[in-house]
Design an enzyme around this catalytic site. Structure first.
Site, PDB file in Angstrom:
ATOM      1  N   SER A  83       0.747  -1.375   0.019  1.00 18.68           N
ATOM      2  CA  SER A  83       0.073   0.037   0.245  1.00 18.68           C
ATOM      3  C   SER A  83       0.823   1.218   0.134  1.00 18.68           C
ATOM      4  O   SER A  83       1.902   1.434  -0.863  1.00 18.68           O
ATOM      5  CB  SER A  83      -0.923   0.131   1.162  1.00 18.68           C
ATOM      6  OG  SER A  83      -1.830   0.823   0.833  1.00 18.68           O
ATOM      7  N   ASP A 125     -10.212  -2.513  -5.819  1.00 18.29           N
ATOM      8  CA  ASP A 125      -9.628  -1.931  -4.782  1.00 18.29           C
ATOM      9  C   ASP A 125     -10.076  -0.464  -4.590  1.00 18.29           C
ATOM     10  O   ASP A 125      -9.613   0.587  -5.514  1.00 18.29           O
ATOM     11  CB  ASP A 125      -8.332  -1.988  -4.741  1.00 18.29           C
ATOM     12  CG  ASP A 125      -7.449  -1.622  -3.651  1.00 18.29           C
ATOM     13  OD1 ASP A 125      -8.118  -0.766  -2.583  1.00 18.29           O
ATOM     14  OD2 ASP A 125      -6.182  -1.924  -3.354  1.00 18.29           O
ATOM     15  N   HIS A 157      -8.809  -4.654   0.096  1.00 18.25           N
ATOM     16  CA  HIS A 157      -7.522  -4.144   0.132  1.00 18.25           C
ATOM     17  C   HIS A 157      -6.632  -4.866   0.987  1.00 18.25           C
ATOM     18  O   HIS A 157      -5.256  -4.719   0.734  1.00 18.25           O
ATOM     19  CB  HIS A 157      -7.427  -2.604   0.623  1.00 18.25           C
ATOM     20  CG  HIS A 157      -6.296  -1.963   0.379  1.00 18.25           C
ATOM     21  ND1 HIS A 157      -5.609  -1.615  -0.578  1.00 18.25           N
ATOM     22  CD2 HIS A 157      -5.288  -1.653   1.435  1.00 18.25           C
ATOM     23  CE1 HIS A 157      -4.375  -0.833  -0.222  1.00 18.25           C
ATOM     24  NE2 HIS A 157      -4.259  -0.861   0.897  1.00 18.25           N
TER      25      HIS A 157
END
Length: 729
Positions: A531, A617, A665
């Site tokens: 991320s 996502d 996610h």
């Protein structure tokens, strides 16, 4: 995490993708990727030998990982909690209970998602009412961001109960009394509304209790350890505000503690009609412990009772009956507990934790012992061990008996803490785990970890796959760069907004310091990030690609500029405090453009990369990931084409895009899918670094031929935090 933890509770997953485990992990079709709204008909060729090795290693690692997970299956379980009359166990989609004096065979199921119609997924959070007459729990499917909350009346029936009520899109919730539930709703990735649900014999009534107007703020509810207060916590990247609900009068309007003001962050606990406040009002705007009367909670009544020493920082606090337990970090990064008497705050006791301890997980779901603090200690390679802290006892800190193999394995691992001098002279801490002596690591493969965003610490809780790598004589390095939270609030501020490049400089300095210290070498070095951590990883690959050979990015946030210029995306406005506002501030735009991974790709030989992305996502837009992959591929092609008549130093990198369906996610919760994905990641590292894998041992090959490999291998992989629910973690 307790109700006043410095960083909001996060959703953790074991790994990071969702897809049917019946699918082949490498696809032989010629297209690079094909997904809704984006199609590429680029034709690529690939080495069958490379693909064959990947497949073979994947199968081997899958088998070994299952053995490693099984080896640690008997460790302490944080899914067990105490009620007034029963012990409750959360397992997957079900909740079970048994009497305090009963054995496990007497355990009965009180709820399963199969009994709740359209409720599906695993249990995320459970809360019992004060008399244990009603239970509330959220269940969430990994393909969805939103969770459903089921309310169940508990009785003596030995059969799963059907919910008396199902609430949609619930994020956080707490019982104010046996018949009053306070909860927040989640819309997209935002929580701005708090509701009060009153359960009556004639019907259920829900009313809006609080509404947040500022889109940069996220709202959740929690409860003080003594069960007296519910707190409505409103937080942005720059400030916070807390409202209180007294369980003695649950229908009264919430009362404000201290109005929000720029730069002020605070969190609240309660004991004996006094508020205990963690606020960044200390030296250098770091956290200190203060208290104020419950009847006069505003900031002018806050009185400091504890501040950490120079270089030390507070990470969390836990309120006991007569003591406050502070979790902190020493200047070198070592975890530390400090017990402070509430009657005599000047008298504190420092409780030194094991040198290997890197993560503390509080254990306090359900009925709480007011005199004892129970917690789990772990590290990425040390399985969790439960400790109990009773400050009033002669020997306050005790450890539960650990299962036998832990005793033998813990002594074999070295935990080394180093520092690297960054470009501006700032000393950046690192934590290393290794089996061999530090002087013997020059030929050891190295896996570097980085995050460096939102003021969050790197996740350093136990991971069986990291233990597997350690046993294969890898060195694991965790770089605590600026932008993260390991060294306090100022450490975060030193690495966000206009200072974001400092984190990239820190990461580069950490890796180079390791090499200079005799730890590994670039040809044996891999980097992993997920991320927002991919911002620093991607920027490093653009700036210093020669430091690395393999990179694994999970749900990577690589198009910062494009994302932050789109206010329609759910996190853009809320995250301006971390990245800046490129739409209205030219300086912010130029700054983001200077480090954004996607916008600084140049023709050169990049490290080989495995990139995992999710088609739906909502935190990291797929369009940015696809743009990043295309630009990488084009840059490598340009470089190799222009160098066609010149010797190529090193192998041409392999760029693998793992495009998964679904909109989660955080990754899979299914065990088989988690193991499968982890096996694929390990197979990628071993293949790219040229490591021979033989059971639990690996060794370097002979001198590798310097041949041009394929630039892109199309793949489909079949099928863990700490990230805040409203950020890219």
């Amino acid at each position: 995490m307790n109700s006043c933890t410095i960083l909001r509770s996060v959703l953790l997953s074991l790994n990071t993708s969702w897809v049917s485990n019946q699918r082949r992990w490498i696809r032989s079709a010629p297209s690079l990727y094909r997904t809704a709204g984006h199609t590429s008909n680029t034709t690529v060729h690939h080495s069958e030998a490379t693909l064959g090795k990947l497949r073979s290693l994947n199968r081997q690692f899958d088998r070994r990982l299952r053995s490693v997970y099984q080896r640690y299956a008997d460790g302490p379980d944080h899914t067990v909690f105490q009620g007034s009359h029963h012990v409750y166990i959360v397992e997957g989609c079900g909740i079970y209970r048994m009497g305090h004096t009963e054995e496990e065979q007497d355990m009965v199921q009180v709820f399963h998602t199969d009994c709740a119609g359209d409720v599906e997924g695993t249990i995320q959070r459970v809360r019992l009412s004060a008399t244990e007459s009603i239970l509330a729990a959220t269940a969430k499917n990994s393909h969805k961001e939103e969770a459903k909350c089921v309310v169940i009346r508990l009785d003596n029936h030995n059969a799963p109960q059907k919910p008396m009520l199902i609430l949609d899109n619930v994020f956080s919730f707490e019982w104010a009394s046996d018949d009053v539930l306070v909860y927040t709703t989640q819309e997209g990735l935002q929580c701005r509304h708090v509701f009060r649900l009153h359960l009556t014999n004639t019907g259920n009534q829900s009313e809006l209790l609080y509404e947040e107007k500022d889109p940069e703020f996220f709202v959740e509810v929690s409860r003080s350890r003594d069960q007296r207060l519910l707190t409505i916590n409103c937080s942005s990247k720059k400030s916070s505000e807390v409202w209180l609900i007294d369980s003695k009068c649950p229908f009264s309007p919430p009362t404000q503690v201290q109005p929000r003001q720029p730069g002020l962050l605070y969190h609240v606990e309660h004991s004996n009609n006094l508020l205990y406040i963690l606020a960044n009002t200390g030296t250098g705007h770091e956290y200190q412990l203060l208290r104020a009367p419950l009847s006069s909670p505003a900031m002018q009544h806050w009185k400091p009772i504890f501040s950490p020493g120079p270089g030390a920082v507070i990470k969390d606090m836990e309120m006991l009956q007569d003591h406050c337990v502070i979790t902190g970090r020493e200047p070198q990064g070592q975890l530390q507990l400090q017990s402070i008497s509430l009657k005599s705050p000047d008298h504190g006791t420092v409780l030194q934790l094991p040198s290997w301890a890197c993560a503390v997980e509080t254990q306090r779901i359900g009925t709480v012992d007011k005199d004892t603090f129970s917690f789990l200690l772990s590290s990425p390679v040390h399985p969790p061990i439960r400790y109990h802290l009773s400050p009033a006892h002669q020997r306050p800190l005790s450890r539960e008996h650990a299962f036998q193999h832990q005793h033998t394995l813990l002594t074999e691992c070295h935990t080394t803490r180093l520092q690297a001098a960054s470009q501006d002279g700032t000393m950046v801490p690192m934590t290393l785990f290794h089996m061999k002596a530090l002087a013997d690591l020059s030929e050891a493969p190295l896996l570097v970890h980085v995050y460096g965003a939102y003021g969050l610490d790197l996740n350093m809780s136990f991971s069986p796959e990291k233990r597997l790598l350690l046993e294969d004589n890898w060195t694991l390095a965790y770089c605590h760069v600026r932008g993260g939270g390991e060294c306090g609030v100022s450490w975060h501020r030193a690495g966000c907004l206009q200072q974001k490049m400092k984190g990239v400089e820190d990461l580069s300095a950490c890796i180079q310091t390791l090499f200079q210290s005799g730890v590994s070498q670039p040809a044996l070095t891999a980097l992993t990030a997920r991320s927002a951590g991919a911002v620093l990883a991607g920027a490093l690959c653009n700036k210093n690609p020669h430091l690395l050979t393999a990179v694994h990015l999970q749900a990577p946030f690589v198009d910062v500029l494009g994302t932050m210029q789109d206010p329609s995306l759910p996190l853009t406005i809320e995250e301006r405090g971390e990245w800046g506002d490129p739409l209205t501030n030219p300086q912010d735009r130029d700054n983001i453009a200077s480090y954004c991974p996607c916008h600084n790709i140049v023709p050169q030989l990049y490290p080989s990369m495995l990139i995992t992305a999710y088609s739906g996502d909502s935190r990291v837009p797929l369009s940015g990931v696809l743009k990043y992959v295309e630009r990488l591929k084009k840059a490598i092609q340009t470089h190799t084409s222009s160098s066609s008549r010149l010797p190529i130093k090193g192998n041409v990198p392999t760029i693998m895009l793992d495009l998964q369906p679904g909109n989660d996610h955080f990754g899979p919760e299914d065990f088989d899918q988690s193991v499968s994905e982890t096996a694929q990641q390990l197979a990628f590292f071993y293949t790219v670094l040229g490591l021979e894998y033989k059971g639990s041992q690996q060794k370097m090959r002979g001198k590798r031929k310097r041949t041009i490999k394929n630039m892109t291998i199309p793949c489909q992989f079949p099928h863990h935090m700490i990230g805040q629910i409203n950020m890219r973690t």
